[in-house]
Design a protein around this motif. Structure first.
Motif, PDB file in Angstrom:
ATOM      1  N   LYS A  28     -11.802  64.180 157.301  1.00  0.00           N
ATOM      2  CA  LYS A  28     -11.484  64.995 156.506  1.00  0.00           C
ATOM      3  C   LYS A  28     -13.333  66.053 156.287  1.00  0.00           C
ATOM      4  O   LYS A  28     -13.301  67.175 156.354  1.00  0.00           O
ATOM      5  CB  LYS A  28     -10.611  64.522 155.667  1.00  0.00           C
ATOM      6  N   ARG A  33     -16.327  70.808 156.548  1.00  0.00           N
ATOM      7  CA  ARG A  33     -17.850  71.188 156.794  1.00  0.00           C
ATOM      8  C   ARG A  33     -18.228  72.110 157.982  1.00  0.00           C
ATOM      9  O   ARG A  33     -19.573  72.680 157.430  1.00  0.00           O
ATOM     10  CB  ARG A  33     -19.008  69.695 156.461  1.00  0.00           C
ATOM     11  N   THR A 102     -11.963  69.776 147.284  1.00  0.00           N
ATOM     12  CA  THR A 102     -13.011  69.688 148.373  1.00  0.00           C
ATOM     13  C   THR A 102     -12.635  71.010 149.215  1.00  0.00           C
ATOM     14  O   THR A 102     -14.230  71.409 149.370  1.00  0.00           O
ATOM     15  CB  THR A 102     -13.020  68.786 150.119  1.00  0.00           C
ATOM     16  N   ARG A 105     -14.038  73.837 146.312  1.00  0.00           N
ATOM     17  CA  ARG A 105     -15.346  73.520 145.587  1.00  0.00           C
ATOM     18  C   ARG A 105     -16.168  74.135 146.539  1.00  0.00           C
ATOM     19  O   ARG A 105     -17.438  74.263 146.277  1.00  0.00           O
ATOM     20  CB  ARG A 105     -15.250  72.456 144.989  1.00  0.00           C
ATOM     21  N   ARG A 133     -17.242  71.618 136.779  1.00  0.00           N
ATOM     22  CA  ARG A 133     -18.178  70.633 137.409  1.00  0.00           C
ATOM     23  C   ARG A 133     -18.099  71.468 138.762  1.00  0.00           C
ATOM     24  O   ARG A 133     -19.746  71.423 139.012  1.00  0.00           O
ATOM     25  CB  ARG A 133     -17.488  69.495 137.733  1.00  0.00           C
ATOM     26  N   PRO A 173     -20.001  61.599 140.057  1.00  0.00           N
ATOM     27  CA  PRO A 173     -20.198  60.771 141.361  1.00  0.00           C
ATOM     28  C   PRO A 173     -19.644  62.090 142.060  1.00  0.00           C
ATOM     29  O   PRO A 173     -18.341  61.145 141.884  1.00  0.00           O
ATOM     30  CB  PRO A 173     -20.327  59.359 141.016  1.00  0.00           C
ATOM     31  N   ALA A 175     -19.269  63.960 145.432  1.00  0.00           N
ATOM     32  CA  ALA A 175     -19.845  64.712 147.085  1.00  0.00           C
ATOM     33  C   ALA A 175     -20.063  66.443 146.854  1.00  0.00           C
ATOM     34  O   ALA A 175     -20.610  66.757 147.299  1.00  0.00           O
ATOM     35  CB  ALA A 175     -20.003  64.494 148.102  1.00  0.00           C
ATOM     36  N   GLN A 176     -18.928  67.021 146.019  1.00  0.00           N
ATOM     37  CA  GLN A 176     -17.930  68.080 146.181  1.00  0.00           C
ATOM     38  C   GLN A 176     -19.006  68.742 145.911  1.00  0.00           C
ATOM     39  O   GLN A 176     -19.535  69.948 145.561  1.00  0.00           O
ATOM     40  CB  GLN A 176     -16.476  68.200 145.535  1.00  0.00           C
ATOM     41  N   ARG A 201     -21.356  60.142 149.342  1.00  0.00           N
ATOM     42  CA  ARG A 201     -21.314  60.604 151.069  1.00  0.00           C
ATOM     43  C   ARG A 201     -22.049  61.507 151.281  1.00  0.00           C
ATOM     44  O   ARG A 201     -22.367  62.988 150.513  1.00  0.00           O
ATOM     45  CB  ARG A 201     -19.749  61.101 151.079  1.00  0.00           C
ATOM     46  N   ILE A 326     -14.307  55.376 146.918  1.00  0.00           N
ATOM     47  CA  ILE A 326     -13.490  56.310 145.675  1.00  0.00           C
ATOM     48  C   ILE A 326     -12.154  56.762 146.207  1.00  0.00           C
ATOM     49  O   ILE A 326     -10.855  56.898 146.213  1.00  0.00           O
ATOM     50  CB  ILE A 326     -13.954  57.973 145.602  1.00  0.00           C
ATOM     51  N   ASP A 327     -11.809  56.926 147.400  1.00  0.00           N
ATOM     52  CA  ASP A 327     -10.615  57.126 148.304  1.00  0.00           C
ATOM     53  C   ASP A 327      -9.314  56.217 148.302  1.00  0.00           C
ATOM     54  O   ASP A 327      -7.974  56.572 148.530  1.00  0.00           O
ATOM     55  CB  ASP A 327     -10.593  58.861 149.558  1.00  0.00           C
ATOM     56  N   GLU A 350     -13.432  58.369 138.316  1.00  0.00           N
ATOM     57  CA  GLU A 350     -13.276  59.611 139.243  1.00  0.00           C
ATOM     58  C   GLU A 350     -11.962  59.855 139.065  1.00  0.00           C
ATOM     59  O   GLU A 350     -11.476  61.134 139.763  1.00  0.00           O
ATOM     60  CB  GLU A 350     -14.708  60.228 139.987  1.00  0.00           C
ATOM     61  N   LYS A 354      -8.056  63.765 140.720  1.00  0.00           N
ATOM     62  CA  LYS A 354      -7.958  63.851 142.383  1.00  0.00           C
ATOM     63  C   LYS A 354      -6.615  64.462 142.420  1.00  0.00           C
ATOM     64  O   LYS A 354      -6.512  65.273 141.158  1.00  0.00           O
ATOM     65  CB  LYS A 354      -7.922  62.508 143.318  1.00  0.00           C
TER      66      LYS A 354
HETATM   67  C1  S3P Z   1     -15.205  64.133 149.802  1.00  0.00           C
HETATM   68  C2  S3P Z   1     -15.793  63.755 148.330  1.00  0.00           C
HETATM   69  C3  S3P Z   1     -14.411  63.223 147.146  1.00  0.00           C
HETATM   70  C4  S3P Z   1     -13.795  62.674 147.808  1.00  0.00           C
HETATM   71  C5  S3P Z   1     -13.061  63.540 148.581  1.00  0.00           C
HETATM   72  C6  S3P Z   1     -13.667  64.506 149.503  1.00  0.00           C
HETATM   73  C7  S3P Z   1     -15.938  64.896 149.865  1.00  0.00           C
HETATM   74  O1  S3P Z   1     -14.345  64.113 146.103  1.00  0.00           O
HETATM   75  O2  S3P Z   1     -12.529  61.894 146.746  1.00  0.00           O
HETATM   76  O3  S3P Z   1     -11.583  63.181 149.156  1.00  0.00           O
HETATM   77  O4  S3P Z   1     -15.458  65.430 151.395  1.00  0.00           O
HETATM   78  O5  S3P Z   1     -17.840  66.186 149.940  1.00  0.00           O
HETATM   79  P1  S3P Z   1     -15.071  64.236 144.922  1.00  0.00           P
HETATM   80  O6  S3P Z   1     -16.659  64.509 145.366  1.00  0.00           O
HETATM   81  O7  S3P Z   1     -14.935  65.066 143.359  1.00  0.00           O
HETATM   82  O8  S3P Z   1     -15.735  62.601 144.250  1.00  0.00           O
END
Ligand code: S3P
Length: 448
Positions: A28, A33, A102, A105, A133, A173, A175-176, A201, A326-327, A350, A354
Protein backbone atom coordinates in the motif's frame (compact mmCIF):
# COMPACT_ATOMS: atom_id res chain seq x y z
CA UNK A 1 -21.23 2.72 9.09
CA UNK A 2 -18.62 2.15 6.42
CA UNK A 3 -17.87 5.12 4.21
CA UNK A 4 -18.30 3.14 1.02
CA UNK A 5 -21.66 1.54 1.69
CA UNK A 6 -23.69 -0.31 4.28
CA UNK A 7 -21.88 -2.22 7.05
CA UNK A 8 -20.83 -5.74 6.09
CA UNK A 9 -20.95 -7.96 9.20
CA UNK A 10 -18.59 -10.92 8.94
CA UNK A 11 -17.90 -14.01 11.03
CA UNK A 12 -14.98 -16.39 11.27
CA UNK A 13 -14.93 -19.73 13.02
CA UNK A 14 -12.57 -22.55 13.81
CA UNK A 15 -11.49 -24.52 10.76
CA UNK A 16 -9.24 -27.36 9.66
CA UNK A 17 -5.57 -26.74 8.79
CA UNK A 18 -4.81 -23.78 6.52
CA UNK A 19 -2.63 -24.79 3.61
CA UNK A 20 -1.44 -23.57 0.24
CA UNK A 21 0.00 -20.37 -1.18
CA UNK A 22 -1.21 -16.90 -0.26
CA UNK A 23 -0.49 -14.35 -2.98
CA UNK A 24 -1.14 -11.13 -1.11
CA UNK A 25 -1.67 -7.83 -2.98
CA UNK A 26 0.84 -5.05 -3.65
CA UNK A 27 2.32 -2.84 -0.98
CA UNK A 28 0.00 0.00 0.00
CA UNK A 29 2.75 2.47 0.91
CA UNK A 30 4.62 1.92 -2.36
CA UNK A 31 1.40 1.98 -4.40
CA UNK A 32 0.43 5.45 -3.12
CA UNK A 33 3.95 6.74 -3.75
CA UNK A 34 4.09 5.26 -7.27
CA UNK A 35 1.00 7.22 -8.30
CA UNK A 36 2.04 10.47 -6.61
CA UNK A 37 5.64 10.44 -7.85
CA UNK A 38 4.45 9.30 -11.29
CA UNK A 39 2.21 12.39 -11.35
CA UNK A 40 5.21 14.61 -10.54
CA UNK A 41 7.32 13.35 -13.49
CA UNK A 42 7.38 14.38 -17.08
CA UNK A 43 6.63 11.29 -19.18
CA UNK A 44 4.89 8.01 -18.54
CA UNK A 45 5.48 5.93 -15.43
CA UNK A 46 4.30 2.33 -15.71
CA UNK A 47 3.35 0.34 -12.65
CA UNK A 48 2.69 -3.37 -12.18
CA UNK A 49 1.32 -5.03 -9.07
CA UNK A 50 -0.41 -1.86 -7.88
CA UNK A 51 -2.65 -2.46 -4.87
CA UNK A 52 -6.18 -1.86 -6.13
CA UNK A 53 -7.58 -1.23 -2.67
CA UNK A 54 -9.90 1.71 -2.09
CA UNK A 55 -7.19 3.81 -0.41
CA UNK A 56 -4.97 3.65 -3.48
CA UNK A 57 -7.88 4.08 -5.91
CA UNK A 58 -8.73 7.30 -4.05
CA UNK A 59 -5.14 8.49 -4.56
CA UNK A 60 -5.36 7.62 -8.28
CA UNK A 61 -8.51 9.73 -8.52
CA UNK A 62 -6.81 12.57 -6.69
CA UNK A 63 -3.84 12.52 -9.08
CA UNK A 64 -6.28 12.84 -11.99
CA UNK A 65 -7.87 15.83 -10.25
CA UNK A 66 -4.42 17.48 -10.09
CA UNK A 67 -3.98 16.99 -13.83
CA UNK A 68 -2.11 13.69 -14.26
CA UNK A 69 -3.38 11.11 -16.74
CA UNK A 70 -3.81 7.92 -14.74
CA UNK A 71 -4.82 4.80 -16.67
CA UNK A 72 -5.86 1.38 -15.39
CA UNK A 73 -4.72 -1.26 -17.90
CA UNK A 74 -6.19 -4.15 -15.90
CA UNK A 75 -4.64 -6.79 -13.67
CA UNK A 76 -2.69 -4.37 -11.49
CA UNK A 77 -1.04 -2.72 -14.49
CA UNK A 78 -1.33 1.08 -14.48
CA UNK A 79 0.32 4.06 -16.10
CA UNK A 80 0.67 7.67 -15.03
CA UNK A 81 1.47 10.48 -17.44
CA UNK A 82 2.79 13.12 -15.09
CA UNK A 83 2.70 16.90 -15.14
CA UNK A 84 6.22 17.46 -13.78
CA UNK A 85 7.43 18.91 -10.47
CA UNK A 86 5.43 22.10 -9.89
CA UNK A 87 2.93 21.27 -12.65
CA UNK A 88 -0.16 20.33 -10.63
CA UNK A 89 -3.43 21.89 -11.84
CA UNK A 90 -5.93 23.23 -9.33
CA UNK A 91 -8.63 20.61 -8.66
CA UNK A 92 -12.21 21.56 -9.56
CA UNK A 93 -13.63 19.87 -6.54
CA UNK A 94 -12.98 18.55 -3.05
CA UNK A 95 -10.32 15.79 -2.92
CA UNK A 96 -11.92 12.84 -1.13
CA UNK A 97 -9.20 10.62 0.33
CA UNK A 98 -11.71 8.17 1.82
CA UNK A 99 -10.12 6.30 4.73
CA UNK A 100 -6.51 6.99 3.85
CA UNK A 101 -4.19 8.96 6.13
CA UNK A 102 -1.26 8.10 3.88
CA UNK A 103 -3.11 9.33 0.80
CA UNK A 104 -4.19 12.67 2.23
CA UNK A 105 -0.93 13.48 4.02
CA UNK A 106 1.31 12.65 1.07
CA UNK A 107 -0.91 14.51 -1.39
CA UNK A 108 -1.02 17.55 0.89
CA UNK A 109 2.78 17.53 0.87
CA UNK A 110 2.94 17.17 -2.90
CA UNK A 111 0.63 20.14 -3.58
CA UNK A 112 1.83 22.37 -0.73
CA UNK A 113 4.55 24.17 -2.65
CA UNK A 114 2.55 24.70 -5.83
CA UNK A 115 0.49 27.86 -6.46
CA UNK A 116 -2.90 26.14 -6.18
CA UNK A 117 -5.61 25.69 -3.58
CA UNK A 118 -7.17 22.34 -2.71
CA UNK A 119 -9.71 21.15 -0.17
CA UNK A 120 -9.38 17.68 1.35
CA UNK A 121 -11.94 15.48 3.04
CA UNK A 122 -12.44 11.85 3.94
CA UNK A 123 -14.64 9.41 5.81
CA UNK A 124 -15.56 9.69 9.51
CA UNK A 125 -12.31 7.98 10.52
CA UNK A 126 -10.04 10.19 8.41
CA UNK A 127 -11.92 13.37 9.34
CA UNK A 128 -11.15 12.61 12.99
CA UNK A 129 -7.40 12.20 12.53
CA UNK A 130 -4.79 14.88 13.32
CA UNK A 131 -3.48 16.82 10.32
CA UNK A 132 -1.50 19.53 12.16
CA UNK A 133 1.44 17.12 12.23
CA UNK A 134 1.60 17.70 8.45
CA UNK A 135 0.32 21.26 8.11
CA UNK A 136 2.75 22.57 10.81
CA UNK A 137 5.87 21.71 8.77
CA UNK A 138 4.14 22.67 5.51
CA UNK A 139 3.56 26.15 6.99
CA UNK A 140 7.36 26.56 7.13
CA UNK A 141 7.40 26.35 3.31
CA UNK A 142 4.75 29.11 3.22
CA UNK A 143 1.66 26.91 2.84
CA UNK A 144 -1.56 28.04 4.54
CA UNK A 145 -4.07 25.57 5.94
CA UNK A 146 -7.55 26.11 7.32
CA UNK A 147 -9.40 23.15 8.75
CA UNK A 148 -11.77 22.23 11.52
CA UNK A 149 -10.97 22.46 15.23
CA UNK A 150 -7.95 20.44 16.26
CA UNK A 151 -6.51 20.51 12.76
CA UNK A 152 -9.07 18.07 11.35
CA UNK A 153 -10.43 17.58 7.84
CA UNK A 154 -12.18 18.89 5.85
CA UNK A 155 -9.31 21.27 5.32
CA UNK A 156 -8.21 23.69 2.63
CA UNK A 157 -4.55 24.18 1.74
CA UNK A 158 -3.30 27.21 -0.15
CA UNK A 159 -0.02 26.21 -1.71
CA UNK A 160 3.03 28.45 -1.25
CA UNK A 161 3.59 30.73 -4.27
CA UNK A 162 7.22 31.30 -3.41
CA UNK A 163 8.19 28.31 -1.30
CA UNK A 164 11.34 28.35 0.78
CA UNK A 165 13.22 25.16 1.66
CA UNK A 166 12.97 23.97 5.25
CA UNK A 167 14.88 22.10 7.91
CA UNK A 168 12.50 20.04 10.02
CA UNK A 169 12.95 17.64 12.92
CA UNK A 170 9.93 15.31 12.81
CA UNK A 171 8.51 15.26 16.37
CA UNK A 172 6.60 11.96 16.01
CA UNK A 173 7.79 8.72 14.41
CA UNK A 174 5.79 9.07 11.19
CA UNK A 175 6.75 8.18 7.64
CA UNK A 176 3.73 10.11 6.45
CA UNK A 177 4.98 13.36 7.99
CA UNK A 178 8.53 12.79 6.77
CA UNK A 179 7.22 12.02 3.29
CA UNK A 180 4.90 15.03 3.17
CA UNK A 181 7.85 17.32 3.93
CA UNK A 182 10.06 15.64 1.33
CA UNK A 183 7.35 15.83 -1.35
CA UNK A 184 6.82 19.52 -0.54
CA UNK A 185 10.60 19.99 -0.74
CA UNK A 186 10.52 18.81 -4.34
CA UNK A 187 9.14 22.13 -5.52
CA UNK A 188 11.11 24.39 -3.16
CA UNK A 189 14.42 25.82 -4.34
CA UNK A 190 17.56 24.71 -2.48
CA UNK A 191 17.90 21.94 0.05
CA UNK A 192 15.14 20.64 2.28
CA UNK A 193 16.39 18.71 5.30
CA UNK A 194 14.26 16.31 7.34
CA UNK A 195 15.53 14.70 10.53
CA UNK A 196 13.80 11.76 12.12
CA UNK A 197 14.74 10.59 15.58
CA UNK A 198 13.41 7.08 14.96
CA UNK A 199 13.84 5.44 11.57
CA UNK A 200 10.48 4.94 9.84
CA UNK A 201 9.71 3.27 6.52
CA UNK A 202 12.03 4.69 3.88
CA UNK A 203 10.08 4.08 0.66
CA UNK A 204 9.85 7.78 -0.19
CA UNK A 205 13.61 8.22 0.04
CA UNK A 206 14.33 5.09 -2.01
CA UNK A 207 11.76 5.96 -4.65
CA UNK A 208 12.81 9.61 -4.95
CA UNK A 209 16.32 8.38 -5.65
CA UNK A 210 14.94 5.94 -8.24
CA UNK A 211 13.06 8.79 -9.93
CA UNK A 212 16.32 10.73 -10.23
CA UNK A 213 16.11 13.21 -7.34
CA UNK A 214 19.27 14.23 -5.49
CA UNK A 215 18.69 12.82 -2.02
CA UNK A 216 21.06 11.59 0.66
CA UNK A 217 20.72 10.19 4.16
CA UNK A 218 23.20 10.20 7.02
CA UNK A 219 23.12 9.29 10.68
CA UNK A 220 23.71 12.26 13.00
CA UNK A 221 23.44 12.85 16.75
CA UNK A 222 19.94 14.21 16.14
CA UNK A 223 18.86 11.14 14.15
CA UNK A 224 18.52 10.18 10.49
CA UNK A 225 19.09 13.32 8.43
CA UNK A 226 17.68 13.32 4.90
CA UNK A 227 18.69 16.05 2.48
CA UNK A 228 16.77 16.63 -0.74
CA UNK A 229 17.72 19.10 -3.46
CA UNK A 230 14.58 20.83 -4.72
CA UNK A 231 13.25 21.37 -8.21
CA UNK A 232 14.74 18.31 -9.88
CA UNK A 233 13.40 16.92 -13.12
CA UNK A 234 11.99 13.55 -12.13
CA UNK A 235 12.30 10.81 -14.74
CA UNK A 236 9.39 8.48 -15.45
CA UNK A 237 10.02 4.94 -14.18
CA UNK A 238 8.79 1.40 -14.41
CA UNK A 239 7.77 0.26 -10.94
CA UNK A 240 7.07 -3.31 -9.89
CA UNK A 241 5.24 -2.98 -6.61
CA UNK A 242 6.34 -5.70 -4.16
CA UNK A 243 3.75 -7.59 -2.14
CA UNK A 244 2.71 -5.95 1.13
CA UNK A 245 4.30 -7.29 4.34
CA UNK A 246 1.47 -5.68 6.30
CA UNK A 247 -1.07 -7.77 4.36
CA UNK A 248 1.16 -10.87 4.53
CA UNK A 249 0.88 -10.56 8.32
CA UNK A 250 -2.71 -11.85 8.24
CA UNK A 251 -2.26 -15.25 6.51
CA UNK A 252 1.06 -15.68 8.37
CA UNK A 253 -0.55 -15.12 11.78
CA UNK A 254 -3.58 -17.23 10.86
CA UNK A 255 -1.28 -20.15 9.99
CA UNK A 256 0.53 -19.81 13.33
CA UNK A 257 -2.68 -20.16 15.35
CA UNK A 258 -4.77 -22.66 13.33
CA UNK A 259 -3.82 -26.27 14.18
CA UNK A 260 -1.98 -28.20 11.47
CA UNK A 261 -1.47 -25.21 9.16
CA UNK A 262 1.36 -24.81 6.66
CA UNK A 263 1.11 -21.70 4.45
CA UNK A 264 3.53 -20.14 1.98
CA UNK A 265 3.35 -16.36 1.43
CA UNK A 266 5.69 -15.65 -1.51
CA UNK A 267 7.60 -12.54 -2.48
CA UNK A 268 7.35 -10.47 0.70
CA UNK A 269 9.61 -7.47 1.17
CA UNK A 270 11.76 -7.68 4.29
CA UNK A 271 12.94 -4.07 4.26
CA UNK A 272 14.12 -3.63 7.88
CA UNK A 273 11.88 -0.56 8.24
CA UNK A 274 8.85 -2.84 7.70
CA UNK A 275 9.68 -6.36 8.87
CA UNK A 276 9.54 -5.97 12.68
CA UNK A 277 6.51 -8.24 13.09
CA UNK A 278 8.27 -11.25 11.57
CA UNK A 279 11.28 -10.80 13.87
CA UNK A 280 8.92 -10.54 16.85
CA UNK A 281 6.97 -13.67 15.89
CA UNK A 282 10.20 -15.64 15.54
CA UNK A 283 11.28 -14.44 18.99
CA UNK A 284 7.96 -15.72 20.35
CA UNK A 285 8.81 -19.15 18.99
CA UNK A 286 6.73 -19.05 15.81
CA UNK A 287 7.58 -21.61 13.16
CA UNK A 288 8.16 -18.92 10.54
CA UNK A 289 10.95 -19.34 8.02
CA UNK A 290 12.32 -17.25 5.19
CA UNK A 291 12.73 -19.29 2.00
CA UNK A 292 14.34 -18.33 -1.29
CA UNK A 293 15.84 -15.12 0.13
CA UNK A 294 16.77 -12.73 -2.67
CA UNK A 295 17.04 -9.06 -3.63
CA UNK A 296 14.38 -7.51 -5.88
CA UNK A 297 14.39 -3.86 -6.92
CA UNK A 298 17.09 -3.23 -4.32
CA UNK A 299 14.94 -4.63 -1.48
CA UNK A 300 15.43 -7.88 0.48
CA UNK A 301 12.61 -10.27 -0.39
CA UNK A 302 11.74 -13.81 0.76
CA UNK A 303 8.94 -16.35 0.61
CA UNK A 304 7.51 -16.65 4.12
CA UNK A 305 6.56 -20.08 5.34
CA UNK A 306 4.37 -20.19 8.43
CA UNK A 307 3.33 -23.35 10.24
CA UNK A 308 1.07 -23.95 13.22
CA UNK A 309 2.98 -23.01 16.38
CA UNK A 310 1.26 -24.26 19.53
CA UNK A 311 4.06 -23.29 21.93
CA UNK A 312 4.58 -19.59 21.32
CA UNK A 313 5.54 -17.50 24.37
CA UNK A 314 4.67 -13.89 25.10
CA UNK A 315 7.62 -11.50 24.93
CA UNK A 316 8.45 -7.87 25.60
CA UNK A 317 8.57 -6.23 22.17
CA UNK A 318 11.51 -3.78 22.08
CA UNK A 319 10.04 -0.24 21.82
CA UNK A 320 12.69 0.73 19.26
CA UNK A 321 11.11 -1.83 16.93
CA UNK A 322 7.71 -0.12 17.02
CA UNK A 323 8.05 1.94 13.84
CA UNK A 324 8.98 -1.13 11.80
CA UNK A 325 5.77 -2.95 12.75
CA UNK A 326 3.42 -0.12 13.65
CA UNK A 327 0.54 -1.46 11.52
CA UNK A 328 1.02 -5.00 12.79
CA UNK A 329 0.35 -4.59 16.53
CA UNK A 330 -3.37 -5.43 16.18
CA UNK A 331 -2.67 -8.82 14.61
CA UNK A 332 0.29 -9.38 16.95
CA UNK A 333 -2.11 -8.96 19.87
CA UNK A 334 -4.20 -11.78 18.38
CA UNK A 335 -1.18 -14.09 18.18
CA UNK A 336 -0.33 -13.01 21.75
CA UNK A 337 -3.77 -14.23 22.85
CA UNK A 338 -2.86 -17.72 21.60
CA UNK A 339 0.64 -17.62 23.16
CA UNK A 340 1.52 -18.48 26.75
CA UNK A 341 2.39 -15.65 29.13
CA UNK A 342 2.35 -11.93 28.67
CA UNK A 343 3.21 -9.92 25.57
CA UNK A 344 4.26 -6.38 26.44
CA UNK A 345 4.09 -3.64 23.80
CA UNK A 346 5.61 -0.28 24.74
CA UNK A 347 6.35 2.96 22.90
CA UNK A 348 3.21 2.62 20.78
CA UNK A 349 1.40 5.91 21.39
CA UNK A 350 1.02 6.32 17.60
CA UNK A 351 -1.45 3.40 17.59
CA UNK A 352 -3.97 5.75 19.14
CA UNK A 353 -4.12 8.00 16.05
CA UNK A 354 -4.44 5.44 13.27
CA UNK A 355 -7.66 4.66 11.37
CA UNK A 356 -9.00 4.00 14.89
CA UNK A 357 -7.48 4.11 18.36
CA UNK A 358 -6.03 0.67 17.78
CA UNK A 359 -5.10 -0.04 21.41
CA UNK A 360 -8.62 0.78 22.54
CA UNK A 361 -10.31 -1.10 19.66
CA UNK A 362 -8.26 -4.27 20.16
CA UNK A 363 -8.46 -4.13 23.97
CA UNK A 364 -12.26 -3.93 23.88
CA UNK A 365 -12.66 -6.76 21.38
CA UNK A 366 -10.06 -9.04 22.95
CA UNK A 367 -11.60 -8.59 26.41
CA UNK A 368 -15.05 -9.37 25.00
CA UNK A 369 -13.57 -12.60 23.66
CA UNK A 370 -12.13 -13.62 27.04
CA UNK A 371 -8.59 -12.25 26.84
CA UNK A 372 -6.96 -10.11 29.54
CA UNK A 373 -5.57 -6.80 28.26
CA UNK A 374 -4.03 -3.95 30.24
CA UNK A 375 -3.27 -0.59 28.71
CA UNK A 376 -1.78 2.83 29.30
CA UNK A 377 -1.36 5.84 27.04
CA UNK A 378 1.60 4.40 25.12
CA UNK A 379 1.68 0.74 26.13
CA UNK A 380 -0.49 -2.35 26.38
CA UNK A 381 -0.12 -5.93 27.44
CA UNK A 382 -1.97 -9.06 26.37
CA UNK A 383 -2.01 -12.07 28.66
CA UNK A 384 -2.09 -15.14 26.46
CA UNK A 385 -4.73 -17.79 27.11
CA UNK A 386 -2.62 -20.34 25.25
CA UNK A 387 -3.64 -22.52 22.36
CA UNK A 388 -7.12 -24.05 22.71
CA UNK A 389 -8.17 -21.63 25.45
CA UNK A 390 -9.32 -18.54 23.53
CA UNK A 391 -13.04 -18.27 24.21
CA UNK A 392 -14.23 -16.12 21.29
CA UNK A 393 -17.98 -15.72 20.88
CA UNK A 394 -18.20 -11.91 20.83
CA UNK A 395 -19.10 -9.26 18.29
CA UNK A 396 -16.25 -6.79 17.77
CA UNK A 397 -16.46 -3.24 16.44
CA UNK A 398 -14.09 -2.68 13.52
CA UNK A 399 -14.35 1.13 13.93
CA UNK A 400 -13.84 1.88 10.21
CA UNK A 401 -10.41 0.23 10.50
CA UNK A 402 -9.40 -2.51 8.06
CA UNK A 403 -6.65 -3.92 10.27
CA UNK A 404 -8.96 -4.17 13.29
CA UNK A 405 -11.57 -6.03 11.21
CA UNK A 406 -9.02 -8.50 9.79
CA UNK A 407 -7.33 -9.04 13.17
CA UNK A 408 -10.58 -10.09 14.85
CA UNK A 409 -11.42 -12.39 11.95
CA UNK A 410 -8.03 -14.09 12.47
CA UNK A 411 -8.86 -14.39 16.20
CA UNK A 412 -12.01 -16.34 15.32
CA UNK A 413 -10.15 -18.88 13.19
CA UNK A 414 -8.97 -20.84 16.24
CA UNK A 415 -11.22 -19.69 19.09
CA UNK A 416 -13.73 -21.95 20.86
CA UNK A 417 -16.71 -19.95 19.57
CA UNK A 418 -16.96 -17.87 16.36
CA UNK A 419 -15.90 -14.21 16.34
CA UNK A 420 -17.98 -11.63 14.53
CA UNK A 421 -17.05 -8.15 13.31
CA UNK A 422 -19.77 -5.55 12.87
CA UNK A 423 -18.34 -4.25 9.59
CA UNK A 424 -15.81 -5.95 7.30
CA UNK A 425 -16.31 -3.22 4.67
CA UNK A 426 -13.07 -1.36 5.54
CA UNK A 427 -11.02 -4.44 4.60
CA UNK A 428 -11.40 -3.33 0.98
CA UNK A 429 -9.20 -0.30 1.65
CA UNK A 430 -6.01 -2.39 1.81
CA UNK A 431 -6.73 -6.09 1.20
CA UNK A 432 -9.73 -6.42 -1.13
CA UNK A 433 -9.10 -10.15 -1.70
CA UNK A 434 -8.78 -11.03 2.02
CA UNK A 435 -11.99 -13.09 2.15
CA UNK A 436 -11.42 -15.27 -0.98
CA UNK A 437 -7.70 -15.63 -0.20
CA UNK A 438 -8.32 -16.85 3.36
CA UNK A 439 -11.19 -19.08 2.19
CA UNK A 440 -8.93 -20.63 -0.45
CA UNK A 441 -6.42 -21.49 2.31
CA UNK A 442 -9.21 -23.29 4.16
CA UNK A 443 -10.46 -20.65 6.58
CA UNK A 444 -14.09 -20.34 7.51
CA UNK A 445 -14.69 -16.62 7.06
CA UNK A 446 -17.82 -15.22 5.52
CA UNK A 447 -20.23 -12.36 5.32
CA UNK A 448 -23.25 -12.93 7.57
C1 S3P B 1 2.57 4.80 6.16
C2 S3P B 1 3.06 5.22 7.39
C3 S3P B 1 2.52 4.79 8.67
C4 S3P B 1 1.58 3.60 8.54
C5 S3P B 1 0.65 3.74 7.38
C6 S3P B 1 1.45 3.85 6.08
C7 S3P B 1 3.20 5.29 4.93
O1 S3P B 1 1.77 5.85 9.22
O2 S3P B 1 0.84 3.42 9.73
O3 S3P B 1 -0.21 2.62 7.27
O4 S3P B 1 2.93 4.73 3.85
O5 S3P B 1 3.99 6.25 5.01
P1 S3P B 1 2.45 7.00 10.13
O6 S3P B 1 3.30 7.83 9.28
O7 S3P B 1 1.29 7.77 10.71
O8 S3P B 1 3.21 6.24 11.18
Amino acid sequence: MSSHGDPIPMTSSACGPLSGTANVPGDKSISHRSLILGAMCVGETTITGLLEGQDVLDTAKAMRAFGAEVTDHGGGSWSVRGVGVGGFAEPDNVIDCGNSGTGVRLIMGAMATQPITATFSGDASLNGRPMARVTDPLALFGTQAVGRAGGRLPMTLVGAREPVPVRYVVPVPSAQVKSAVLLAGLNAPGQTVVIEQEATRDHTERMLEGFGAEISTRETDEGREITLTGQPELNAQHIEVPRDPSSAAFPVCAALVVPGSDVLVPGIGLNPTRAGLFTTLREMGADLTYENERTEGGEPVADLRARFSPDMQGIEVPPERAASMIDEYPVLSVVAAYAKGQTVMRGVRELRVKESDRIDAMAKGLRANGITVDEGEDWWTVTGAGHGNVAGGAICASELDHRIAMSFLILGMASNAPVRVDDGGPIATSFPIFEPLMTELGASVARD
